[in-house]
Scaffold this motif. Sequence first.
Motif, PDB file in Angstrom:
ATOM      1  N   GLU A 208     -46.851 -31.717  45.187  1.00 14.62           N
ATOM      2  CA  GLU A 208     -46.174 -32.769  45.966  1.00 14.62           C
ATOM      3  C   GLU A 208     -45.771 -32.248  47.338  1.00 14.62           C
ATOM      4  O   GLU A 208     -45.869 -32.939  48.335  1.00 14.62           O
ATOM      5  N   SER A 211     -48.980 -31.705  49.475  1.00 17.34           N
ATOM      6  CA  SER A 211     -49.626 -32.952  49.929  1.00 17.34           C
ATOM      7  C   SER A 211     -48.700 -33.765  50.830  1.00 17.34           C
ATOM      8  O   SER A 211     -49.052 -34.846  51.275  1.00 17.34           O
ATOM      9  N   ARG A 212     -47.517 -33.257  51.077  1.00 17.73           N
ATOM     10  CA  ARG A 212     -46.497 -33.912  51.926  1.00 17.73           C
ATOM     11  C   ARG A 212     -45.957 -35.205  51.312  1.00 17.73           C
ATOM     12  O   ARG A 212     -45.246 -35.958  51.970  1.00 17.73           O
ATOM     13  N   GLU A 215     -42.182 -35.386  51.353  1.00 18.89           N
ATOM     14  CA  GLU A 215     -41.445 -35.841  52.536  1.00 18.89           C
ATOM     15  C   GLU A 215     -41.158 -37.328  52.440  1.00 18.89           C
ATOM     16  O   GLU A 215     -40.080 -37.796  52.779  1.00 18.89           O
ATOM     17  N   LEU A 393     -38.574 -28.551  51.944  1.00 22.00           N
ATOM     18  CA  LEU A 393     -39.286 -29.012  53.146  1.00 22.00           C
ATOM     19  C   LEU A 393     -39.550 -27.861  54.122  1.00 22.00           C
ATOM     20  O   LEU A 393     -39.805 -28.079  55.304  1.00 22.00           O
ATOM     21  N   TYR A 395     -41.949 -24.806  55.071  1.00 20.05           N
ATOM     22  CA  TYR A 395     -43.304 -24.306  54.830  1.00 20.05           C
ATOM     23  C   TYR A 395     -43.436 -22.917  55.444  1.00 20.05           C
ATOM     24  O   TYR A 395     -43.085 -22.712  56.594  1.00 20.05           O
ATOM     25  N   PHE A 408     -33.993 -19.189  54.275  1.00 24.47           N
ATOM     26  CA  PHE A 408     -32.657 -18.918  54.804  1.00 24.47           C
ATOM     27  C   PHE A 408     -32.648 -18.945  56.334  1.00 24.47           C
ATOM     28  O   PHE A 408     -31.717 -19.429  56.945  1.00 24.47           O
ATOM     29  N   LYS A 409     -33.746 -18.448  56.897  1.00 22.08           N
ATOM     30  CA  LYS A 409     -33.829 -18.369  58.362  1.00 22.08           C
ATOM     31  C   LYS A 409     -33.817 -19.764  58.995  1.00 22.08           C
ATOM     32  O   LYS A 409     -33.129 -19.996  59.984  1.00 22.08           O
ATOM     33  N   VAL A 410     -34.566 -20.669  58.422  1.00 22.15           N
ATOM     34  CA  VAL A 410     -34.682 -21.996  59.060  1.00 22.15           C
ATOM     35  C   VAL A 410     -33.643 -22.997  58.578  1.00 22.15           C
ATOM     36  O   VAL A 410     -33.597 -24.117  59.071  1.00 22.15           O
TER      37      VAL A 410
END
Lengths: 412, 299
Positions: A208, A211-212, A215, A393, A395, A408-410
């Motif tokens: 899921e 395949s986006r 979102e 969400l 990637y 964690f970074k984003v």
Amino acid sequence: MSKFWVLLRTLYVQKLKSKPFIIMTTLYIIGLIGFTFWSDIKELFSGDENTPEIIAIYNGTAEDIKPYFVDDVDFAYEYVTQAEELEKGLEKGDYFAALELSDIEGKLAANIYSYEALGFKDQERLHDVVTSTSQLYAVGQLNLTPEQTALVLDSTPLVQMITINAEESTKSTDEKVAGMVGSYAAGIIIYIVVISFLSIITTDVASEKGSRALEMLLVSVKPEIHFRSKVFGIFLVAVTQFSIVGAVLFGLLRFVDGGAKWDMVMNLIGELPPSYYLFVTAFLILTILLYLIIGALFGSLVSKVEESSQVMTPTMILIIIAFYVMISGVSNPDTLLIKVFSYIPFTAGMVMPMRIGATDMHIAEPAIALLILFASVAAIYKISLSFYKRSVLTYSTGGIIQKIKTVFKVTT
Amino acid sequence: MSLKIENVTKRYRNFTAVENLNFHIEKGEIFGLIGQNGAGKTTTFRMILDLQETTEGKIYWDGQPIHKVNRDILGYLPEERGIFPHMKVEEQLYFFAELRGMKKADIKKDIDFWIERFELEEKRHAKAETLSKGNQQKVQLIASFIHKPKFLILDEPFSGLDPVNMDLLKQAILYLRDTENMTILFSSHQMNNVEELCDRLCLLKRGVSLFSGSLLDLKKQYGKTRLTIRTAMSLAEMTLPGVKDIQLVKGEYFLTLEDEQYAPAIFGIVSRGEYIEKFSLDYLTLDEIFKDQVGGVHV
């Protein structure tokens, strides 16, 4: 209908209709049928309809040994008067094997002959026959009265286990054997369910995400609802598969051979107290939920479905460790290793039921392990949920540690 | 006012994806968010959809913070294909509609309507993975607005569509605005589509808004500096006032002027010689403005 139920129902129906589910369930059923009808299948291929093998005996002792050799389903015995006849008969294929008996200092001696090397099982069975005959032969040498002979032969001790500490329960050997069998079955169920459904939940979330579709879903539903629907949806699929296979097993045991196997199972079940089944069920459910939660979380870490196996490996290793610890406990469930692993949440579900069933322990021990498992499931669920919201969400590329770092970074 | 973005900033540790963004969208308006790849469009969409939190600033829908709004008023088409590959088209649409709280009776009616409108009748029972890229895009688009959201976000809706399907999509977007009074925010790299559909837009460059307002206002900033002349004369050899650039493409001269005030003088020069087939003074196209603003191709 709430969003949770729409997601859960769609997932459930989709998985039940999927080819892997149908194939796996069919394979389990075929396996069960094969197991139940194994003796019939064996007959079908061997075609001998359980005809006993002919064993030739040459009696070189002064005793009449015929009463000691009684025909059974495995062997039928024929007697020859000359030792040379044994070899000839074996060469012609008249006999499966041959015994040449003699007396050495009052003890029975036997040479076992065969034309071709015997299989391990046959060798073992013939050895057992000779051993028990030698005991009867030895008793025969003592010139005892029939009553004395009967007393010697019926020498099984009447053993009763008594523990002085009143808080410790003491199980009979039958209870422990039943507990061992039941726990082994529970362990196998956990192992199979986790191995099959861990990969299903991980690849489902990964697919899921890749395949986006996720979102679009997460615009409508909160990540926690989506996460919960995945865990419980797959859990329901596992329960359904287990129920189908269980129903088939019940039918086979109940109606094949006039229910003889069912009686055997009921006797086994009857050996154990209801509390044992409550504990095993609780461990089973919690352990499967624990692994499904981890599976969903790891599925959210990957960017595409092809990476699923990469994140599943650590969890698979954990369950394999638990399985091997459980197997090691079959020979001795009282070792320190078993005790330690019966408290670790990832392995407790497979190891503690064995200890409950096959060892004498206070009820507080499984209760504590269950509590630890429950607390772990709750904590991992909470942590996973919080992490899932961030990772689902995000990637990224690289290994599992790199993926966690990126999340964690984003997101912080 | 429907949507209001107020001083929104999104930072990831040392990287700022969106900085102090401000714009608003009126009810029933089609608004374009344009920028190069990595300009912060998708991050902005995700913050509006409450898929990501803002670092600073606020986003409101009808005066209410966006995270408090019922999610079913939102519709979203992600940039990449976001459908279930193993599900059939009709099942897929039914699932998304049901998930968005639509009544069963309405779902069937609306699915029939949109499947027919997007010419997908033959694919109704086909699995999504078997569809062409364009048809997958159509299914995904229907799934994003089947529940008639009040606010629809379309991230690159035209990518992968051929001109015929692109036209179908444009008509659908206009239909949604006109019949459902839907507020639509979309991004596209095809500036002609943005020009055609949008009333107003926001131009992003590396997370910073370069312009936010009406398309006409943006064009007016540049003035009517695009001069097109079709003549038999050779303009390249002539000295024309205020011309920054001149190009001959298929018999037409495209002149970029420093200011539109030079146009009368140029007309005077070129009309002295021969017959002029075409003399047209226009605003720059959005594509040209975009390249000038974010791409460093100065006009």
